[in-house]
Design a protein around this motif. Structure first.
Motif, PDB file in Angstrom:
ATOM      1  N   ARG A  56       0.813  -1.216   0.000  1.00 20.01           N
ATOM      2  CA  ARG A  56       0.000   0.000   0.000  1.00 20.01           C
ATOM      3  C   ARG A  56       0.847   1.266   0.000  1.00 20.01           C
ATOM      4  N   HIS A  57       2.062   1.220   0.589  1.00 17.50           N
ATOM      5  CA  HIS A  57       2.893   2.419   0.599  1.00 17.50           C
ATOM      6  C   HIS A  57       3.525   2.701  -0.763  1.00 17.50           C
ATOM      7  N   GLU A  58       3.362   1.771  -1.718  1.00 16.14           N
ATOM      8  CA  GLU A  58       3.909   1.981  -3.060  1.00 16.14           C
ATOM      9  C   GLU A  58       2.884   2.606  -4.007  1.00 16.14           C
ATOM     10  N   TYR A  59       1.778   3.071  -3.462  1.00 17.21           N
ATOM     11  CA  TYR A  59       0.752   3.716  -4.280  1.00 17.21           C
ATOM     12  C   TYR A  59       0.806   5.225  -4.058  1.00 17.21           C
ATOM     13  N   SER A  65      -0.951   6.371  -9.115  1.00 15.19           N
ATOM     14  CA  SER A  65       0.022   5.543  -9.828  1.00 15.19           C
ATOM     15  C   SER A  65       0.592   4.449  -8.942  1.00 15.19           C
ATOM     16  N   LEU A  66       0.916   3.318  -9.563  1.00 14.99           N
ATOM     17  CA  LEU A  66       1.579   2.211  -8.883  1.00 14.99           C
ATOM     18  C   LEU A  66       3.086   2.375  -9.022  1.00 14.99           C
ATOM     19  N   GLY A  67       3.791   2.224  -7.916  1.00 18.42           N
ATOM     20  CA  GLY A  67       5.239   2.241  -7.974  1.00 18.42           C
ATOM     21  C   GLY A  67       5.767   0.840  -8.207  1.00 18.42           C
ATOM     22  N   ILE A  68       6.335   0.611  -9.398  1.00 14.83           N
ATOM     23  CA  ILE A  68       6.935  -0.688  -9.706  1.00 14.83           C
ATOM     24  C   ILE A  68       8.393  -0.581  -9.288  1.00 14.83           C
ATOM     25  N   LEU A  69       8.680  -0.951  -8.050  1.00  9.77           N
ATOM     26  CA  LEU A  69       9.986  -0.696  -7.453  1.00  9.77           C
ATOM     27  C   LEU A  69      10.706  -1.970  -7.028  1.00  9.77           C
ATOM     28  N   ALA A  70       9.971  -2.883  -6.417  1.00  7.60           N
ATOM     29  CA  ALA A  70      10.579  -4.125  -5.933  1.00  7.60           C
ATOM     30  C   ALA A  70       9.593  -5.264  -6.132  1.00  7.60           C
ATOM     31  N   PRO A  71       9.576  -5.865  -7.315  1.00  7.14           N
ATOM     32  CA  PRO A  71       8.596  -6.923  -7.608  1.00  7.14           C
ATOM     33  C   PRO A  71       8.735  -8.122  -6.679  1.00  7.14           C
ATOM     34  N   PHE A  72       7.632  -8.834  -6.563  1.00  6.69           N
ATOM     35  CA  PHE A  72       7.606 -10.089  -5.837  1.00  6.69           C
ATOM     36  C   PHE A  72       8.375 -11.136  -6.635  1.00  6.69           C
ATOM     37  N   ALA A 113      14.947   0.000 -16.632  1.00  4.51           N
ATOM     38  CA  ALA A 113      13.761   0.613 -17.230  1.00  4.51           C
ATOM     39  C   ALA A 113      12.480   0.113 -16.584  1.00  4.51           C
ATOM     40  N   GLY A 114      12.555  -1.061 -15.947  1.00  7.78           N
ATOM     41  CA  GLY A 114      11.374  -1.622 -15.319  1.00  7.78           C
ATOM     42  C   GLY A 114      10.966  -0.909 -14.047  1.00  7.78           C
ATOM     43  N   THR A 115      11.893  -0.161 -13.449  1.00  2.00           N
ATOM     44  CA  THR A 115      11.563   0.633 -12.266  1.00  2.00           C
ATOM     45  C   THR A 115      10.838   1.888 -12.744  1.00  2.00           C
ATOM     46  N   ARG A 116       9.554   1.992 -12.388  1.00  2.00           N
ATOM     47  CA  ARG A 116       8.739   3.045 -12.993  1.00  2.00           C
ATOM     48  C   ARG A 116       7.486   3.274 -12.167  1.00  2.00           C
ATOM     49  N   TRP A 117       6.759   4.314 -12.525  1.00  2.00           N
ATOM     50  CA  TRP A 117       5.435   4.583 -11.965  1.00  2.00           C
ATOM     51  C   TRP A 117       4.428   4.411 -13.085  1.00  2.00           C
ATOM     52  N   VAL A 118       3.390   3.637 -12.823  1.00  2.00           N
ATOM     53  CA  VAL A 118       2.372   3.361 -13.836  1.00  2.00           C
ATOM     54  C   VAL A 118       1.052   3.975 -13.374  1.00  2.00           C
ATOM     55  N   GLN A 119       0.596   4.974 -14.092  1.00  2.00           N
ATOM     56  CA  GLN A 119      -0.646   5.647 -13.716  1.00  2.00           C
ATOM     57  C   GLN A 119      -1.856   4.802 -14.109  1.00  2.00           C
ATOM     58  N   ASP A 133      -8.961   0.264   0.817  1.00  2.00           N
ATOM     59  CA  ASP A 133      -9.807   0.655   1.955  1.00  2.00           C
ATOM     60  C   ASP A 133     -10.516  -0.540   2.592  1.00  2.00           C
ATOM     61  N   SER A 134     -10.573  -1.661   1.869  1.00  2.00           N
ATOM     62  CA  SER A 134     -11.323  -2.825   2.357  1.00  2.00           C
ATOM     63  C   SER A 134     -10.539  -3.674   3.354  1.00  2.00           C
ATOM     64  N   HIS A 135      -9.229  -3.436   3.478  1.00  2.00           N
ATOM     65  CA  HIS A 135      -8.420  -4.204   4.427  1.00  2.00           C
ATOM     66  C   HIS A 135      -7.225  -3.359   4.869  1.00  2.00           C
ATOM     67  N   ARG A 136      -6.484  -3.882   5.838  1.00  2.00           N
ATOM     68  CA  ARG A 136      -5.314  -3.169   6.346  1.00  2.00           C
ATOM     69  C   ARG A 136      -4.033  -3.971   6.151  1.00  2.00           C
ATOM     70  N   HIS A 137      -4.052  -4.976   5.281  1.00  3.04           N
ATOM     71  CA  HIS A 137      -2.851  -5.772   5.034  1.00  3.04           C
ATOM     72  C   HIS A 137      -1.809  -4.934   4.298  1.00  3.04           C
ATOM     73  N   PRO A 138      -0.529  -5.149   4.560  1.00  4.31           N
ATOM     74  CA  PRO A 138       0.518  -4.411   3.856  1.00  4.31           C
ATOM     75  C   PRO A 138       0.494  -4.636   2.344  1.00  4.31           C
ATOM     76  N   PHE A 139       0.226  -5.899   1.923  1.00  7.95           N
ATOM     77  CA  PHE A 139       0.135  -6.181   0.493  1.00  7.95           C
ATOM     78  C   PHE A 139      -1.280  -5.880   0.013  1.00  7.95           C
ATOM     79  N   VAL A 140      -1.388  -5.282  -1.155  1.00  8.89           N
ATOM     80  CA  VAL A 140      -2.697  -4.869  -1.667  1.00  8.89           C
ATOM     81  C   VAL A 140      -3.507  -6.077  -2.116  1.00  8.89           C
ATOM     82  N   PHE A 141      -2.894  -6.963  -2.895  1.00  7.50           N
ATOM     83  CA  PHE A 141      -3.582  -8.151  -3.395  1.00  7.50           C
ATOM     84  C   PHE A 141      -3.211  -9.339  -2.513  1.00  7.50           C
TER      85      PHE A 141
END
Length: 290
Positions: A56-59, A65-72, A113-119, A133-141
């Motif tokens: 959630r802190h990467e939004y 925009s989504l911050g594509i910073l450290a993929p799983f 180049a993969g490190t980016r912000w995607v709107q 808003d539906s949960h408080r987990h650190p991971f969004v999905f």
């Protein structure tokens, strides 16, 4: 001469096919999480690890925009972010300390180049924010238990049934569910996104930047993404979303607006504009492709 390598043809989904698959994921028990993950795949072109690893802190709420910073990444059966194993308590992985060489590259995107912000398009951003808003987990999905997803579990239990249907050759069967686009994979959502942008006339430099790819040759030096290009991407994606709403059946739209009441006025406005001939939103999309 060619190398002899065989490049399989990729499947491309239409916007209404993507929306129908998202609705099936909602009904599978995943609710807004499965619904939003499917749409985010198609409307960002991000890879599985880039979305499954979103915290959630990467939004960025300002730019949506989504911050594509450290993929799983799954390494030896372990889920990792920032090169660190995700703990059972699913605590957010801390940023790594400064390291050199291969150690410094662990947990980063596939290429610089993969490190980016995607709107996100506005409509998709609304679902993403509703999910957060539906949960408080650190991971969004997350899974129904609030844990990060493993790719194989999500694919076999939810993704494949949503797209492939059930007992498709026997329409009279009680468990018959028609296929939407058989064998469509999560990664083909990335190819679908790229194809949509190409069809809508988005310049290659903007497409590649959104997908986290470098331009080739001299274009790497002279071609640049401009603000009008970024606005064009969001505009055409929003138009495709609107078209998918109109391409649903009346029953499907009623079900969708029951789940998400904020869509009621949106659908009404789109239908009025379409009937008045102000916009031809659905001319390029078949109402059901199976």
């Amino acid at each position: 001469m060619t190398s002899g390598e065989y490049e399989p043809e990729r499947l491309v989904a239409s916007p209404v096919q993507g929306l129908r698959a998202a609705m099936r994921l909602y009904e599978s028990g995943l609710g807004i999480s499965g619904f939003t993950l499917c749409l985010t795949d198609l409307y960002t072109g991000a890879r599985w690890g880039e979305l499954a690893g979103q915290q959630r802190h990467e939004y960025d709420e300002m730019s949506r925009s989504l911050g594509i910073l450290a993929p799983f990444k799954e390494v030896g059966g372990a889920l990792k972010k920032h090169g660190l194993v995700v703990t059972p308590a699913e605590e957010p992985s801390p940023a790594p300390t400064r390291r050199r060489g291969a150690a410094a590259r662990k947990g980063r995107t596939k290429t610089p180049a993969g490190t980016r912000w995607v709107q996100l398009p506005p409509s998709i951003a609304t679902f993403y924010e509703l999910l957060m808003d539906s949960h408080r987990h650190p991971f969004v999905f997350t899974t129904l238990e609030g844990m990060p997803w493993r790719r194989s579990n999500f694919r076999q239990r939810y993704w494949r049934p949503a797209w492939d249907g059930a007992n498709t050759d026997n329409p009279e069967a009680n468990d018959h569910v028609p296929a939407i686009l058989p064998w469509f994979t999560f990664h083909e959502g990335r190819h679908t996104h790229a194809t949509w942008l190409t069809e809508d006339g988005v310049p290659e430099v903007a497409r590649r930047a959104r997908l986290g790819q470098k331009m080739k040759g001299i274009a790497r030096i002279y071609d640049h993404v401009t603000e009008p290009m970024k606005r064009q991407i969001i505009d055409v994606l929003e138009q495709r979303w609107n078209a998918s709403l109109l391409a649903l059946t009346a029953t499907e739209r009623a079900r969708l607006t029951e789940w998400f009441p904020h869509l009621g006025p949106v659908v009404t406005r789109l239908m009025i504009r379409s009937q008045d001939g102000q916009e031809n939103l659905i001319s390029n999309f078949a109402p059901f492709d199976h």
